[in-house]
Scaffold this active site. Sequence first.
Site, PDB file in Angstrom:
ATOM      1  N   VAL A  79       8.016  -6.355  -3.698  1.00  0.00           N
ATOM      2  CA  VAL A  79       7.707  -5.057  -3.093  1.00  0.00           C
ATOM      3  C   VAL A  79       8.838  -4.094  -3.428  1.00  0.00           C
ATOM      4  O   VAL A  79       9.978  -4.278  -2.993  1.00  0.00           O
ATOM      5  CB  VAL A  79       7.552  -5.182  -1.562  1.00  0.00           C
ATOM      6  CG1 VAL A  79       7.195  -3.827  -0.961  1.00  0.00           C
ATOM      7  CG2 VAL A  79       6.495  -6.218  -1.209  1.00  0.00           C
ATOM      8  N   GLY A 119      -2.747   4.879  -1.397  1.00  0.00           N
ATOM      9  CA  GLY A 119      -4.144   4.506  -1.609  1.00  0.00           C
ATOM     10  C   GLY A 119      -4.836   5.301  -2.701  1.00  0.00           C
ATOM     11  O   GLY A 119      -6.061   5.417  -2.697  1.00  0.00           O
ATOM     12  N   TYR A 171      -9.437   8.469 -23.144  1.00  0.00           N
ATOM     13  CA  TYR A 171      -9.816   8.647 -21.747  1.00  0.00           C
ATOM     14  C   TYR A 171     -11.275   9.080 -21.703  1.00  0.00           C
ATOM     15  O   TYR A 171     -11.653  10.088 -22.307  1.00  0.00           O
ATOM     16  CB  TYR A 171      -8.930   9.717 -21.116  1.00  0.00           C
ATOM     17  CG  TYR A 171      -8.908   9.776 -19.613  1.00  0.00           C
ATOM     18  CD1 TYR A 171      -7.835   9.253 -18.901  1.00  0.00           C
ATOM     19  CD2 TYR A 171      -9.935  10.365 -18.901  1.00  0.00           C
ATOM     20  CE1 TYR A 171      -7.783   9.320 -17.519  1.00  0.00           C
ATOM     21  CE2 TYR A 171      -9.899  10.433 -17.517  1.00  0.00           C
ATOM     22  CZ  TYR A 171      -8.827   9.913 -16.829  1.00  0.00           C
ATOM     23  OH  TYR A 171      -8.778   9.974 -15.452  1.00  0.00           O
ATOM     24  N   TRP A 191       0.863  -1.189   0.000  1.00  0.00           N
ATOM     25  CA  TRP A 191       0.000   0.000   0.000  1.00  0.00           C
ATOM     26  C   TRP A 191       0.891   1.227   0.000  1.00  0.00           C
ATOM     27  O   TRP A 191       1.798   1.345   0.830  1.00  0.00           O
ATOM     28  CB  TRP A 191      -0.890  -0.015   1.239  1.00  0.00           C
ATOM     29  CG  TRP A 191      -1.840   1.135   1.368  1.00  0.00           C
ATOM     30  CD1 TRP A 191      -1.544   2.412   1.724  1.00  0.00           C
ATOM     31  CD2 TRP A 191      -3.250   1.102   1.161  1.00  0.00           C
ATOM     32  NE1 TRP A 191      -2.671   3.184   1.734  1.00  0.00           N
ATOM     33  CE2 TRP A 191      -3.744   2.400   1.400  1.00  0.00           C
ATOM     34  CE3 TRP A 191      -4.151   0.099   0.799  1.00  0.00           C
ATOM     35  CZ2 TRP A 191      -5.096   2.724   1.291  1.00  0.00           C
ATOM     36  CZ3 TRP A 191      -5.499   0.418   0.691  1.00  0.00           C
ATOM     37  CH2 TRP A 191      -5.969   1.716   0.932  1.00  0.00           C
TER      38      TRP A 191
END
Length: 467
Positions: free
Chosen positions: A213, A82, A384, A79
């Site tokens: 990670v 967020g 988009y 994380w």
Amino acid sequence: MPDSALVEHLRRAVGTEAVRTDANELDARSHDTWPVATVWAKLGRHPHRPDVVVHADSVERVVATVRTAGEHRTPVTPWGLGSSVTGQPLPVRGGIVLDLSGLVGEPSLNEIDHTVTVPAGVRGSDLEAWLDRRGYTLNHSPQSLARSTVGGWLATRATGQFSSRYGGIEDLVVGYQVVLADGTVAQVEQRPRAAMGPDLRAVFLGSEGTLGVITAVTLKIFSRPPHRSLEAFTLPSVSAGLTVMRTIGQTGLRPSLVRFYDATEARHAVPDGPHGSPVLFLGHEGVGDVARAEHAASAEVVRSAGGVSLGAEPVDAWMARRYDFSTIERRLAEPGGYAETIEVANLWSRLEPMYHDLRRELTPLAEETLGHFSHIYDQGSSLYLILLGRAEDDQTALSRLEEIWARAMKVVVAHHGEVSHHHGGGLARQPWVAQSLAGGHEILRRIKDALDPGHLLNPGKLGLDPE
């Protein structure tokens, strides 16, 4: 309830102060900024809630966490801040959320090689401001610059608003440090190009924390450009605008900014301008004479397609507000309000038909369906779409968002397009991952099996469930 033995082991491994199990902390880590997750929060739902949160402020704590997770066969979901809009950091199998936002520190600048090295938890806007004070820039400018981490850019294969000239994060990263599922710390780098085996930098880019990670990153930097030319134009049609973009890209011109708004979004992009026509924003930068010459050549392409100049003011205004995400946030905060952003890509030959089909399928699902094209390449461009709507209640809004995703992905797959250009897969695109990657998905699965045989790193993403 969290496994008490796991929690106690984590406290011994990383320190009691780094391990959190309070309800507010766990609830907060069960929602990113994906609009679907935002509506879940409004409804009081936490379908993807961790059992424990570990705050890592050092590589040693990252290593200790993944090793402890391995011993307990517990999932670990990295994380950053967020800010994902597709659900990448949501822990769909519970377990540990590994919060990397404390993995920060003073950048290391190499002015000879034009690189900067930082811990992966550094906020993008903080690094850009640090470089700006020294006369440099990353030339990586996602709309989430102030909401995202450097490590997150690599994990989600991000790109920025000036990518037509400088490329996405895959072009800007020089190397990085990554902690593997067994706690091994590996350094992946390029100096400056190599022909010794495959480019291993690519392995973890876009892996969304499923393979390792990322804990530190080395990026290219650029001197601030001495000149910038900006100009807006109206164009007679979407077809004309796409032809202009393709011609500019394939001629070898290198604009720093190419954004082409259809008539619906042009009303928002140029609120005081002429309505009813698509609008192109165009920019070139660099050494003065070169940038001016490139801009003149690109502008001639625009004029030859019926473009009419609006001057620089509309682009200057956009430059001042280009990180503003408040329209989406305000709509989502309303009772029954919903908003979604879907970015996809395709080859030039398929792009316009895909655009028209998407508009036809999605327009009935929202009050406004806005579209723009940017991030050009020799072979194609991104598209988009922004959808804004209101429903009678939040549950209906949630159903509408789910239908938007289902319809949009069905159209993109039918046109053999890329289901994500720069927001990544996460949960939003999970049903379409294998179809999108086709034969490449089996290669990805084998890499996953080799690097993370227990399937403990961010399970439930990229179609990599062990079953």
